[in-house]
Design an enzyme around this catalytic site. Sequence first.
Site, short mmCIF file in Angstrom:
data_model
loop_
_atom_site.label_atom_id
_atom_site.label_comp_id
_atom_site.label_asym_id
_atom_site.label_seq_id
_atom_site.Cartn_x
_atom_site.Cartn_y
_atom_site.Cartn_z
N LYS A 97 0.84 -1.21 0.00
CA LYS A 97 0.00 0.00 0.00
C LYS A 97 0.88 1.27 0.00
O LYS A 97 0.66 2.17 -0.81
CB LYS A 97 -0.96 -0.01 1.21
CG LYS A 97 -1.92 -1.20 1.20
CD LYS A 97 -2.94 -1.15 2.31
CE LYS A 97 -2.40 -1.35 3.71
NZ LYS A 97 -1.83 -2.70 3.97
N THR A 98 1.86 1.30 0.90
CA THR A 98 2.74 2.47 0.97
C THR A 98 3.59 2.58 -0.30
O THR A 98 3.76 3.66 -0.87
CB THR A 98 3.66 2.37 2.21
OG1 THR A 98 2.84 2.18 3.35
CG2 THR A 98 4.51 3.61 2.37
N ASP A 130 -1.76 6.72 6.07
CA ASP A 130 -1.78 5.31 6.45
C ASP A 130 -2.78 5.13 7.60
O ASP A 130 -3.10 6.10 8.29
CB ASP A 130 -0.37 4.89 6.88
CG ASP A 130 -0.16 3.39 6.75
OD1 ASP A 130 -1.09 2.68 6.33
OD2 ASP A 130 0.94 2.93 7.08
N THR A 132 -6.10 -1.36 6.86
CA THR A 132 -6.18 -2.81 6.99
C THR A 132 -7.63 -3.22 7.27
O THR A 132 -7.95 -4.39 7.26
CB THR A 132 -5.31 -3.30 8.17
OG1 THR A 132 -5.62 -2.49 9.31
CG2 THR A 132 -3.84 -3.16 7.85
N ARG A 184 6.86 -7.95 1.82
CA ARG A 184 7.71 -7.42 2.90
C ARG A 184 8.39 -8.56 3.65
O ARG A 184 9.55 -8.46 4.07
CB ARG A 184 6.86 -6.59 3.87
CG ARG A 184 7.68 -5.95 4.98
CD ARG A 184 6.80 -5.23 5.98
NE ARG A 184 6.14 -4.09 5.38
CZ ARG A 184 5.11 -3.45 5.93
NH1 ARG A 184 4.62 -3.86 7.09
NH2 ARG A 184 4.56 -2.42 5.33
#
Length: 351
Positions: A81-82, A126, A175, A234
């Site tokens: 997302k980031t 975020d 989320t 990640r």
Amino acid sequence: MGDQDSGKSLAVDVNTGGVSRDQVNHQEETSEFVSLRPKSLREYIGQAEVIETLAIAIEAALQRKEPPDHILFHGPPGLGKTTLAYIIAEEMGVNITVTSGPALEKGGDLLGILTHLEEGDVLFVDEMHRLPRVVEEFLYPAMEEFAVDFIFDKGVHARSHRYRLERFVLVGATTRAGSLSAPLRERFGIFRTLDFYCEDDLVRIAKRSAAILDVKIDTDGAHEIARRSRGTPRIVNRLLKRVRDFTQVRGTGIIDKDTVHKALELEGVDEKGLTILDRKLLRAIIDFYKGGPVGIEAIAATLQEESDTLVDMVEPYLLKMGLLTRTSAGRKVTEQAYRHFGLSVQQGLFG
Ligand code: ADE
């Protein structure tokens, strides 16, 4: 609308604790994770439909010389997302300002940020679901009309002032899409969910990252890392770095299947990619609650963990793997979870 604090002045402090501003084109690399991130849509592996949506929206916006619609990304942590917010800014050739829901306490915090945005800039927020209500309401006219209303003075002296903003694009990440209010969700023109990545995409990411880190990896080694990465880029990159250390000090310098096995055993990551916390959660349900159903708060208390951590970071992958189910009465482990521990349901119940 407009809380008391926002009326104080335009000189309101920017909440620098939660904010960073980057000129994307000259972005400093602050950690290896950042440097492993793809910097363009072309480099991005996986999430093909999301990437296509973004490519079209960005190209259309560039042709029209205006910012694209506001964009909301939903999905578990670590899925990009980031990274996508940075890529959008990069592709549009604009700055990005980064903050998060809990960092914005008052309307004034947001005002300070919004008034510093230049035409077309990306504002990345975020954890949108943790935005305080008062800030959320402040955001509505900013998103819709590129203006903010704030109030000077109180009572009979109260005056409202409308402040014009540059047109910007809000990229939100959450989320928990279900926790966002409907009015906020509806103000995003593009809303996409990022799903766990398939093994082949994770293999490609492992190989790409290994090349950037200048470490040799064979195809079996890349598959082994991919299989243990909980569908999450990640985690691929994090495990890759642990395996790189291991092979440099205890191995041959090349990452193969055997190195991955040995290195990740040390990390407590099993062959399905389950971590110590994943296994603790499943075992708690089996050992203390007869396999469930049991409420998440009871599990959190047993494990001495925050229930938010379990819901956002642990459960999604266990649900996807079919090891856990959610019922109206609470969480239950599946037969497959018993088998993962070499137990039968009967053993779990009575053993
Ligand atoms: N590194 C982390 N996520 C990635 C992705 N989706 N594509 C390429 N490299 C990545």
